[in-house]
Scaffold this motif. Structure first.
Motif, PDB file in Angstrom:
ATOM      1  N   ALA A  76      13.768  -2.601  -0.887  1.00 40.77           N
ATOM      2  CA  ALA A  76      13.109  -3.346  -1.959  1.00 40.77           C
ATOM      3  C   ALA A  76      11.734  -2.779  -2.302  1.00 40.77           C
ATOM      4  O   ALA A  76      11.364  -2.699  -3.480  1.00 40.77           O
ATOM      5  CB  ALA A  76      12.988  -4.817  -1.562  1.00 40.77           C
ATOM      6  N   ASP A  77      10.966  -2.375  -1.278  1.00 39.64           N
ATOM      7  CA  ASP A  77       9.615  -1.888  -1.551  1.00 39.64           C
ATOM      8  C   ASP A  77       9.576  -0.437  -2.003  1.00 39.64           C
ATOM      9  O   ASP A  77       8.502   0.110  -2.256  1.00 39.64           O
ATOM     10  CB  ASP A  77       8.710  -2.078  -0.330  1.00 39.64           C
ATOM     11  N   LEU A  78      10.752   0.195  -2.103  1.00 43.43           N
ATOM     12  CA  LEU A  78      10.821   1.578  -2.591  1.00 43.43           C
ATOM     13  C   LEU A  78      11.437   1.691  -3.980  1.00 43.43           C
ATOM     14  O   LEU A  78      11.441   2.757  -4.581  1.00 43.43           O
ATOM     15  CB  LEU A  78      11.619   2.444  -1.614  1.00 43.43           C
ATOM     16  N   LYS A  79      11.965   0.575  -4.478  1.00 38.46           N
ATOM     17  CA  LYS A  79      12.641   0.630  -5.777  1.00 38.46           C
ATOM     18  C   LYS A  79      11.715   1.086  -6.895  1.00 38.46           C
ATOM     19  O   LYS A  79      12.130   1.840  -7.785  1.00 38.46           O
ATOM     20  CB  LYS A  79      13.227  -0.744  -6.105  1.00 38.46           C
ATOM     21  N   SER A  80      10.462   0.639  -6.855  1.00 39.79           N
ATOM     22  CA  SER A  80       9.526   1.003  -7.929  1.00 39.79           C
ATOM     23  C   SER A  80       9.119   2.462  -7.859  1.00 39.79           C
ATOM     24  O   SER A  80       8.437   2.970  -8.763  1.00 39.79           O
ATOM     25  CB  SER A  80       8.275   0.112  -7.868  1.00 39.79           C
ATOM     26  N   THR A 111       1.506   7.184  -6.562  1.00 43.27           N
ATOM     27  CA  THR A 111       0.430   8.117  -6.894  1.00 43.27           C
ATOM     28  C   THR A 111       0.845   9.543  -6.549  1.00 43.27           C
ATOM     29  O   THR A 111       0.571  10.483  -7.307  1.00 43.27           O
ATOM     30  CB  THR A 111      -0.852   7.751  -6.128  1.00 43.27           C
ATOM     31  N   ALA A 112       1.535   9.683  -5.417  1.00 45.48           N
ATOM     32  CA  ALA A 112       1.949  11.008  -4.966  1.00 45.48           C
ATOM     33  C   ALA A 112       2.948  11.648  -5.917  1.00 45.48           C
ATOM     34  O   ALA A 112       2.796  12.808  -6.315  1.00 45.48           O
ATOM     35  CB  ALA A 112       2.546  10.913  -3.557  1.00 45.48           C
ATOM     36  N   TRP A 113       3.984  10.907  -6.304  1.00 40.03           N
ATOM     37  CA  TRP A 113       4.984  11.538  -7.173  1.00 40.03           C
ATOM     38  C   TRP A 113       4.434  11.774  -8.571  1.00 40.03           C
ATOM     39  O   TRP A 113       4.767  12.772  -9.212  1.00 40.03           O
ATOM     40  CB  TRP A 113       6.286  10.728  -7.206  1.00 40.03           C
ATOM     41  N   ALA A 114       3.556  10.875  -9.027  1.00 38.83           N
ATOM     42  CA  ALA A 114       2.960  11.065 -10.347  1.00 38.83           C
ATOM     43  C   ALA A 114       2.103  12.320 -10.399  1.00 38.83           C
ATOM     44  O   ALA A 114       1.899  12.898 -11.470  1.00 38.83           O
ATOM     45  CB  ALA A 114       2.131   9.846 -10.731  1.00 38.83           C
ATOM     46  N   ASN A 115       1.626  12.744  -9.227  1.00 35.77           N
ATOM     47  CA  ASN A 115       0.805  13.950  -9.151  1.00 35.77           C
ATOM     48  C   ASN A 115       1.590  15.152  -8.628  1.00 35.77           C
ATOM     49  O   ASN A 115       1.011  16.156  -8.227  1.00 35.77           O
ATOM     50  CB  ASN A 115      -0.422  13.699  -8.274  1.00 35.77           C
ATOM     51  N   GLY A 116       2.934  15.032  -8.644  1.00 36.08           N
ATOM     52  CA  GLY A 116       3.786  16.175  -8.370  1.00 36.08           C
ATOM     53  C   GLY A 116       4.017  16.513  -6.915  1.00 36.08           C
ATOM     54  O   GLY A 116       4.342  17.655  -6.596  1.00 36.08           O
ATOM     55  N   ASN A 117       3.861  15.526  -6.015  1.00 34.97           N
ATOM     56  CA  ASN A 117       4.112  15.800  -4.602  1.00 34.97           C
ATOM     57  C   ASN A 117       5.598  16.048  -4.371  1.00 34.97           C
ATOM     58  O   ASN A 117       6.432  15.169  -4.539  1.00 34.97           O
ATOM     59  CB  ASN A 117       3.641  14.613  -3.751  1.00 34.97           C
ATOM     60  N   MET A 168       0.830  -1.205   0.000  1.00 30.22           N
ATOM     61  CA  MET A 168       0.000   0.000   0.000  1.00 30.22           C
ATOM     62  C   MET A 168       0.868   1.259   0.000  1.00 30.22           C
ATOM     63  O   MET A 168       0.553   2.246  -0.649  1.00 30.22           O
ATOM     64  CB  MET A 168      -0.926  -0.013   1.222  1.00 30.22           C
ATOM     65  N   ARG A 169       1.979   1.218   0.755  1.00 32.82           N
ATOM     66  CA  ARG A 169       2.864   2.385   0.785  1.00 32.82           C
ATOM     67  C   ARG A 169       3.389   2.695  -0.613  1.00 32.82           C
ATOM     68  O   ARG A 169       3.444   3.858  -1.021  1.00 32.82           O
ATOM     69  CB  ARG A 169       4.030   2.142   1.751  1.00 32.82           C
ATOM     70  N   THR A 170       3.784   1.651  -1.337  1.00 26.74           N
ATOM     71  CA  THR A 170       4.306   1.851  -2.686  1.00 26.74           C
ATOM     72  C   THR A 170       3.259   2.479  -3.589  1.00 26.74           C
ATOM     73  O   THR A 170       3.554   3.389  -4.371  1.00 26.74           O
ATOM     74  CB  THR A 170       4.775   0.512  -3.273  1.00 26.74           C
ATOM     75  N   LEU A 171       2.023   2.007  -3.490  1.00 23.38           N
ATOM     76  CA  LEU A 171       0.929   2.558  -4.300  1.00 23.38           C
ATOM     77  C   LEU A 171       0.713   4.029  -3.994  1.00 23.38           C
ATOM     78  O   LEU A 171       0.577   4.854  -4.900  1.00 23.38           O
ATOM     79  CB  LEU A 171      -0.353   1.760  -4.042  1.00 23.38           C
ATOM     80  N   VAL A 172       0.699   4.356  -2.706  1.00 18.35           N
ATOM     81  CA  VAL A 172       0.479   5.748  -2.305  1.00 18.35           C
ATOM     82  C   VAL A 172       1.613   6.642  -2.799  1.00 18.35           C
ATOM     83  O   VAL A 172       1.385   7.733  -3.335  1.00 18.35           O
ATOM     84  CB  VAL A 172       0.341   5.846  -0.775  1.00 18.35           C
ATOM     85  N   LEU A 173       2.848   6.188  -2.630  1.00 21.92           N
ATOM     86  CA  LEU A 173       4.001   7.002  -3.027  1.00 21.92           C
ATOM     87  C   LEU A 173       4.057   7.193  -4.538  1.00 21.92           C
ATOM     88  O   LEU A 173       4.394   8.278  -5.024  1.00 21.92           O
ATOM     89  CB  LEU A 173       5.291   6.356  -2.525  1.00 21.92           C
TER      90      LEU A 173
END
Length: 219
Positions: free
Chosen positions: A37-41, A8-14, A1-6
């Motif tokens: 590992a869970d932050l690589k994507s 989404t956040a960067w794709a929207n310019g956070n 879930m953290r990866t999904l949120v992050l």
């Protein structure tokens, strides 16, 4: 879930997410600090999207030297996030060179670049210019052929783009078993056009007045 949120956040310019991911990328590139590992994507694509040629070349070298299929797929995806047109164009050229990218990964690279707003039309022009190669390599009726057409035309939303796609495929003559993929691609573009025409005003209202998004819903 953290990866999904992050993601989404960067794709929207956070800015917070972009700044942190960029720093983690630089630590990895310059000081060989391991990325979780869970932050690589998140870190890999942000580093490419907000970096330049040096960052792109670094990840490309990682792709070439890696033997881990999962890591290689992450690298391929990240490389398609560049905002520099000539790097994306070169990446597309790499995609059809078997000495650089496996033949079975060609359409994957094309999908990644075409999904990037900076690479959408680069990809369409690239596929048209190399159409005979793709037709010879995949054949009109193959799954890869269908995916190729879907990737390069699926985000088109205007009548001009529809006519351009129609004209291109009509000039190619009989598509044989690939005619179904072409027909489906045209239907998708037509649906995109209709959806946008129906919802454009509502989308504009949402962008200008957040409250309107809570009182309306998109179909």
């Amino acid at each position: 879930m953290r990866t999904l949120v992050l993601n989404t956040a960067w794709a929207n310019g956070n800015d917070d997410v972009i700044d942190t991911a960029t720093q983690l990328f630089q630590n990895w590139m310059r000081f060989n600090q391991t990325v979780d590992a869970d932050l690589k994507s998140v870190v890999y694509p942000v580093g490419i999207a907000y970096g330049g040629e040096e960052e792109w070349e670094f990840v490309w070298d990682q792709y070439l030297s890696s033997s881990d299929p999962y890591e290689k797929r992450l690298f391929l995806s990240a490389l398609g996030k560049s905002r520099i047109p000539w790097l994306l164009s070169r990446y597309l050229e790499y995609s059809i060179d078997p000495s650089k990218v496996r033949t079975q990964d060609t359409t994957t690279v094309i999908a990644y670049v075409s999904g990037n707003v900076y690479g959408r039309y680069l990809t369409w022009n690239f596929v048209r210019n190399n159409w005979s190669l793709f037709l010879e390599r995949y054949g009109g009726g193959s799954f890869s052929f269908s995916r190729l057409i879907k990737y390069v035309t699926g985000s088109f939303t205007t009548e001009l783009e529809l006519k351009e796609v129609e004209r291109f495929f009509s000039e190619q003559g009989d598509q044989g078993s690939g005619a179904r993929a072409v027909r489906q691609a045209l239907e998708v573009i037509q649906r995109n056009i209709l959806w946008l025409e129906t919802n454009q005003n509502l989308i504009q209202n949402c962008l200008s007045d957040t409250q309107s998004c809570f009182s309306s819903s998109l179909p």
